[in-house]
Structure formats: C-alpha cells, structure tokens
Motif scaffolding. Structure first.
Motif, PDB file in Angstrom:
ATOM      1  N   VAL A 179       0.861  -1.231   0.098  1.00  0.00           N
ATOM      2  CA  VAL A 179      -0.002   0.039   0.205  1.00  0.00           C
ATOM      3  C   VAL A 179       0.763   1.233  -0.002  1.00  0.00           C
ATOM      4  CG1 VAL A 179      -1.668   1.303   1.394  1.00  0.00           C
ATOM      5  CG2 VAL A 179      -1.941  -1.285   1.120  1.00  0.00           C
ATOM      6  N   LEU A 180       0.506   2.257  -0.954  1.00  0.00           N
ATOM      7  CA  LEU A 180       1.281   3.476  -1.262  1.00  0.00           C
ATOM      8  C   LEU A 180       0.466   4.623  -0.909  1.00  0.00           C
ATOM      9  CD1 LEU A 180       3.122   2.503  -4.445  1.00  0.00           C
ATOM     10  CD2 LEU A 180       3.971   2.032  -2.118  1.00  0.00           C
ATOM     11  N   ASP A 181       0.844   5.653  -0.207  1.00  0.00           N
ATOM     12  CA  ASP A 181       0.011   6.797   0.342  1.00  0.00           C
ATOM     13  C   ASP A 181       0.467   8.115  -0.551  1.00  0.00           C
ATOM     14  OD1 ASP A 181      -1.792   6.040   2.632  1.00  0.00           O
ATOM     15  OD2 ASP A 181       0.385   5.623   3.389  1.00  0.00           O
ATOM     16  N   PHE A 182      -0.653   8.367  -1.531  1.00  0.00           N
ATOM     17  CA  PHE A 182      -0.241   9.673  -2.074  1.00  0.00           C
ATOM     18  C   PHE A 182      -1.348  10.737  -1.956  1.00  0.00           C
ATOM     19  CE2 PHE A 182       1.742   6.476  -4.776  1.00  0.00           C
ATOM     20  CZ  PHE A 182       2.797   6.954  -5.243  1.00  0.00           C
ATOM     21  N   THR A 183      -1.064  12.014  -1.876  1.00  0.00           N
ATOM     22  CA  THR A 183      -1.817  13.222  -1.825  1.00  0.00           C
ATOM     23  C   THR A 183      -1.308  14.235  -2.803  1.00  0.00           C
ATOM     24  OG1 THR A 183      -2.142  12.321   0.615  1.00  0.00           O
ATOM     25  CG2 THR A 183      -3.051  14.674  -0.154  1.00  0.00           C
TER      26      THR A 183
END
Length: 309
Positions: A179-183
């Motif tokens: 899982v990778l977090d992007f904003t």
C-alpha cells in the motif's frame, strides 16, 4: 476571531498553495497572513501585491531580532521551506527559537511526507532531517503539529520514474501489493491551512488523498488507455537501498535536495512499508473531494495527447 498565520517559504510551490488556501473559502475570512521572506528579494511582493490580508516581513534566519519582530503577534507558524540540513535543521531551528521568544503558540514544521518516524535510521536522509527537527520541536514550549501525507501524487507524472508510460510498465520493488499513500499538493495545502487554524490539532495529522498499489495503478492505466499496463519487478527494496548508497557515495553534490539517490531512498521507505501511514484521518476537517491517483494520471495523459497532437 481573527488569527494571524505566518508562512515561511511562501514563494515556493507548496508554500504559495498554502497561502492561497489561507486566503480562500476553506479558512476563516478574517485570517491574516504574514509572509516571511529573506531581505532583498522581490518575489514575495510581486506574488502577493494587492492582497490586503497579506503582510510581507523581511528577515534573515540568522537575524534573531528581525525574526522575533516578524513573529510578534502571530498565532501560528507554518514552515514550508525546502532543502537539506541548512534549511530543515538550521533555518527551522532559528525560526522555532524566534517563535518561542515572540510567544507564538503553534508551529507546523516542513514535514509533508510519509511517516518518517518508523523508517530504519540511516535509510533516508530527508526523513532523518525531519526526525531530528521533530525532537527539537517536541522539546519546545509551544504546540507542534506535523502533517504527514505520504508522497505527493504529482510525483507519479513528474520526477519519480515509477510509471513508464512509453513502455506501459509500473515499477515496483519487492511487492506489487504494498500500500502506497499519495496526496496532491493542493490537498496537502488545504489541510495545512486548516491545521494552522485548529487550536486543538494533535501532534500529528495524517491524511492520504489516495491509497494505491503498483498493481492497482497498472490496472487504472490499463482502463484509462485501453492498453494493458503491467507491474514490473525492479528488484528488492534491499537492492534499491544498496544502489542508493552507491549513488550517494558517487554523487558530486551531496547537498542537493532531491538527487536521484534520495528518490531511491524514498521508494525504499515506501515499498518496504516502513513509511506507510497507519492513522489516516481524512474526515478531521469535514467532507472533501480528495484528488485520486486516477484523476492525476488521467490529466497527465490528456496533456500528453494534446502536446503530441
């Protein structure tokens, strides 16, 4: 109640977005903004000319009296400066010390990253700098709040070579299902502005505009283009970590903010799972239409099509 927020780094990419949010509909209409800029530069005045809620204050980070004067009467400081040790440690420590002397109640450091608190020591230089400054902030007699948001989504279509559009591949290290977090920067700027006006903000606010994997990004691109995109194994995070160490040792400019080897270190932190966010609270400041990875890559594909037409 009128609040005065000082923004350091307000002429930069993220800093200018934060100022825009402080002046926009998301923030209180009576919010006043102070922009801290180095003496002699005309960029800030050119950018914010005509903004009646913006005051420009010039001060060098080595000039404590000038910094204290600029911070006098300020309720919260937002640091959006970017750089290596001379900025993240030296300049921010000077800014923090002046904030304490001026009686500022709250300080938001220039973190805006994945969760640097859990990464292996020595595995990511920029995270190490943030962790070191966090210790200084925790010891200061004011309230600090860090905003953690994963990686900027904009990286996927820019400086981070994870998506190989021409080859229809999406690179991954170790696992395509990590899982990778992007904003996006705009979404981060909104949160930072609201945090600055939130007297009850906790020590850390975690947000994630989108949570994806290399496999799901490939599926998204396949759907958008009608052409299969495939996850491509690029090695293990251990191998990438070794490559980053070699790149750093051979680098001619070890003080660059985002050299190639630093990008490798960031992917190591993300694909190892060490920097994954575990306490995301996207609802803290109410409903919001977060910009997805799909929307960002779709916009990129459209721009590319127009440019090549």
């Amino acid at each position: 109640m009128t609040s005065t927020v000082l923004v350091a780094g307000a002429t930069g990419d993220l800093g200018s977005r934060i100022v825009r949010e402080l002046l926009g509909d998301s923030a209180h209409p009576d919010t006043l903004v102070r922009v801290l800029t180095r003496p002699g530069g005309g960029t800030a005045r050119a950018m914010y000319a005509g903004e009646d809620r913006v005051d420009i204050h010039e001060a060098a980070y080595t000039d404590e009296p000038a910094l204290v004067a600029a911070l006098s009467g300020v309720d919260a400081v937002i640091s959006a400066v970017s750089g290596t040790a001379t900025v993240i440690l030296d300049a921010q420590r000077a800014l923090l010390a002046a904030a304490v002397k001026a009686g500022v109640k709250r300080f938001i450091p220039s973190d805006y990253s994945a969760d640097y608190r859990r990464v292996t020591p020595g595995s990511n230089r920029n995270f190490e700098l943030r962790r070191e400054f966090a210790a200084t902030l925790d010891a200061a007699p004011l309230r600090g709040t860090s905003v953690l948001n994963g990686a900027f989504t904009d990286m996927l279509t820019g400086q981070a070579p994870m998506i190989l559009f021409g080859r229809r591949r999406v690179l991954f290290w170790s696992s395509p299902d990590q899982v990778l977090d992007f904003t996006t920067k705009d979404d981060v700027a909104r949160v930072v502005a609201l945090v600055a006006l939130d007297a009850d903000a906790p020590r850390v606010v975690e947000v994630s505009g989108d949570r994806v994997t290399a496999r799901s990004i490939a599926q998204t691109l396949s759907g958008l283009t009608g052409t299969p995109f495939t996850p491509q194994w690029a090695g293990t995070t251990g191998t990438l970590s070794t490559m980053s160490k070699i790149g750093r040792a051979l680098s001619k400019d070890k003080n660059a903010t985002f050299p190639a080897w630093q990008g490798m270190q960031y992917f190591v932190s993300m694909f190892s799972g060490e920097a994954q966010l575990h306490h995301v609270d996207n609802e803290r400041y109410g409903p919001h239409d977060w910009t997805s990875v799909r929307e960002v890559v779709q916009a990129h594909l459209r721009r590319t099509a127009v440019q090549s037409a």
